[in-house]
Design an enzyme around this catalytic site. Structure first.
Site, short mmCIF file in Angstrom:
data_model
loop_
_atom_site.label_atom_id
_atom_site.label_comp_id
_atom_site.label_asym_id
_atom_site.label_seq_id
_atom_site.Cartn_x
_atom_site.Cartn_y
_atom_site.Cartn_z
N LYS A 17 11.36 -1.94 5.42
CA LYS A 17 12.79 -2.01 5.95
C LYS A 17 13.57 -2.03 4.60
O LYS A 17 14.71 -1.36 4.22
CB LYS A 17 13.26 -3.06 6.84
CG LYS A 17 12.46 -3.04 8.13
CD LYS A 17 12.80 -3.99 9.25
CE LYS A 17 12.56 -5.64 8.88
NZ LYS A 17 11.16 -5.78 8.46
N ARG B 183 17.59 -9.22 15.96
CA ARG B 183 15.60 -9.40 16.17
C ARG B 183 15.40 -9.98 17.70
O ARG B 183 14.27 -10.14 17.98
CB ARG B 183 15.24 -10.38 15.09
CG ARG B 183 15.17 -10.13 13.70
CD ARG B 183 14.26 -10.94 13.01
NE ARG B 183 14.68 -10.73 11.66
CZ ARG B 183 13.78 -10.47 10.73
NH1 ARG B 183 12.51 -10.26 10.87
NH2 ARG B 183 14.37 -10.25 9.27
N ARG C 292 3.68 -8.13 -2.48
CA ARG C 292 5.01 -7.71 -2.56
C ARG C 292 5.73 -8.90 -3.61
O ARG C 292 5.18 -9.88 -3.64
CB ARG C 292 5.88 -8.01 -1.28
CG ARG C 292 7.23 -7.87 -1.71
CD ARG C 292 8.23 -7.74 -0.51
NE ARG C 292 7.94 -9.05 0.39
CZ ARG C 292 8.62 -9.15 1.54
NH1 ARG C 292 9.38 -8.18 1.91
NH2 ARG C 292 8.59 -10.21 2.45
N ARG D 299 7.65 -14.47 -2.54
CA ARG D 299 8.46 -15.12 -1.58
C ARG D 299 7.65 -16.13 -0.93
O ARG D 299 6.38 -15.97 -0.67
CB ARG D 299 8.81 -14.15 -0.66
CG ARG D 299 10.65 -13.85 -0.31
CD ARG D 299 10.66 -12.84 0.41
NE ARG D 299 10.65 -13.00 1.92
CZ ARG D 299 10.82 -12.35 2.63
NH1 ARG D 299 11.70 -10.89 2.50
NH2 ARG D 299 10.84 -12.35 4.12
N ARG E 197 4.56 -14.65 11.59
CA ARG E 197 5.90 -13.81 11.61
C ARG E 197 5.55 -12.60 12.37
O ARG E 197 6.34 -12.12 13.11
CB ARG E 197 6.22 -13.19 10.06
CG ARG E 197 6.98 -14.49 9.20
CD ARG E 197 7.09 -14.30 7.97
NE ARG E 197 7.58 -13.18 7.40
CZ ARG E 197 7.72 -12.43 6.32
NH1 ARG E 197 6.77 -12.93 5.44
NH2 ARG E 197 8.44 -11.50 5.98
#
Ligand code: AP5
Length: 224
Positions: free
Chosen positions: A16, A91, A130, A163, A174
């Site tokens: 996203k 969400r 990431r 992160r 998650r």
């Protein structure tokens, strides 16, 4: 030009933020990423940040009442008059209802909900690789989308960091939260005729091309 009021949906790591960065370059509309807003609030130590931190660290959703007001205020701001791109909001169905109410009260409507889709195992691999620009949040992947100079942002030279919620067990949680609380929004927007689905396992440029083509078609249909 007509308004462009877009929502980006999808599991953590579907891409996203990666697509949002490309859409921001394509269209001159503000981009509101709920996760970025919350992380900035945590960093600044605001009341919102203090309340949100424990939920985020666990990989749980921050309560609806805390996040809805933040986004409703932005959608209602002067800078979003010609449109907006929302990433990570809504969400939950309650958040989607709050957004629908806010948009309708302004006499506007959503253009599309762009759902970027990827299987759980791909997402886990992506999030563990990431890296993000510490200063401006530009997104990279050590294997799939590496920076030119390892460890540093191509755009501003800042250090790249990982992160905290990208640890594998937190990513798995998650994903559970996504399947349980956010996936129902796929049907929610499909019923309204707003859903557009994209295969997030394709290369970032390919996904971007598909989104651009879809938006061009939507605009043509609107003009007819
Ligand atoms: P948030 O920051 O929104 O995280 P998320 O939705 O879990 O999404 P991510 O940012 O992890 O993934 P992404 O889809 O943007 O993927 P990306 O483009 O970076 O939310 C964090 C937390 O905040 C939540 O857990 C919650 O606590 C809270 N929160 C946020 N919004 C909330 C709300 N509305 N209500 C309540 N709480 C809320 O890509 C991932 C990696 O893959 C990158 O390394 C990238 O380079 C790579 N990649 C991207 N596309 C591709 C591709 N096509 N092929 C190969 N690699 C790719």
């Amino acid at each position: 030009m007509s308004e462009l009021n877009l929502i980006l949906l999808g599991p953590p790591g579907a891409g996203k933020g990666t697509q949002a960065e490309r859409l921001r370059a394509d269209f001159d509309v503000p981009y509101y990423a709920m996760g970025d807003i919350l992380r900035a609030a945590v960093k600044e130590g605001t009341e919102l940040g203090r309340e949100a931190k424990e939920y985020m660290d666990r990989g749980d959703l921050v309560p609806d009442d805390l996040v809805c007001r933040v986004i409703v205020d932005r959608v209602d701001s002067a800078e979003a008059r010609d449109g907006f791109v929302l990433d990570g909001f809504p969400r939950t169905v309650a958040q989607a209802d709050a957004l629908a109410g806010a948009v309708a009260s302004l006499g506007r409507r959503l253009t599309a909900a762009l759902s970027i889709e990827a299987p759980d195992e791909d997402v886990i691999r992506r999030l563990s690789g990431r890296r993000m620009c510490d200063k401006n949040g530009h997104v990279y992947h050590v294997e799939f989308d590496p920076p030119k100079n390892e460890g540093f942002c191509d755009q501003d030279g800042s250090v790249l960091v990982q992160r905290e919620d990208d640890r594998e067990e937190t990513v798995r949680h998650r994903l559970e939260v996504f399947h349980d609380q956010t996936k129902p929004l796929i049907d929610y927007y499909a019923r309204q005729g707003l859903l557009r689905r994209f295969d997030g396992t394709r290369a970032p440029e390919e996904v971007h091309g598909h989104i651009r083509a879809t938006l061009a078609t939507l605009r043509l249909e609107e003009e007819l």
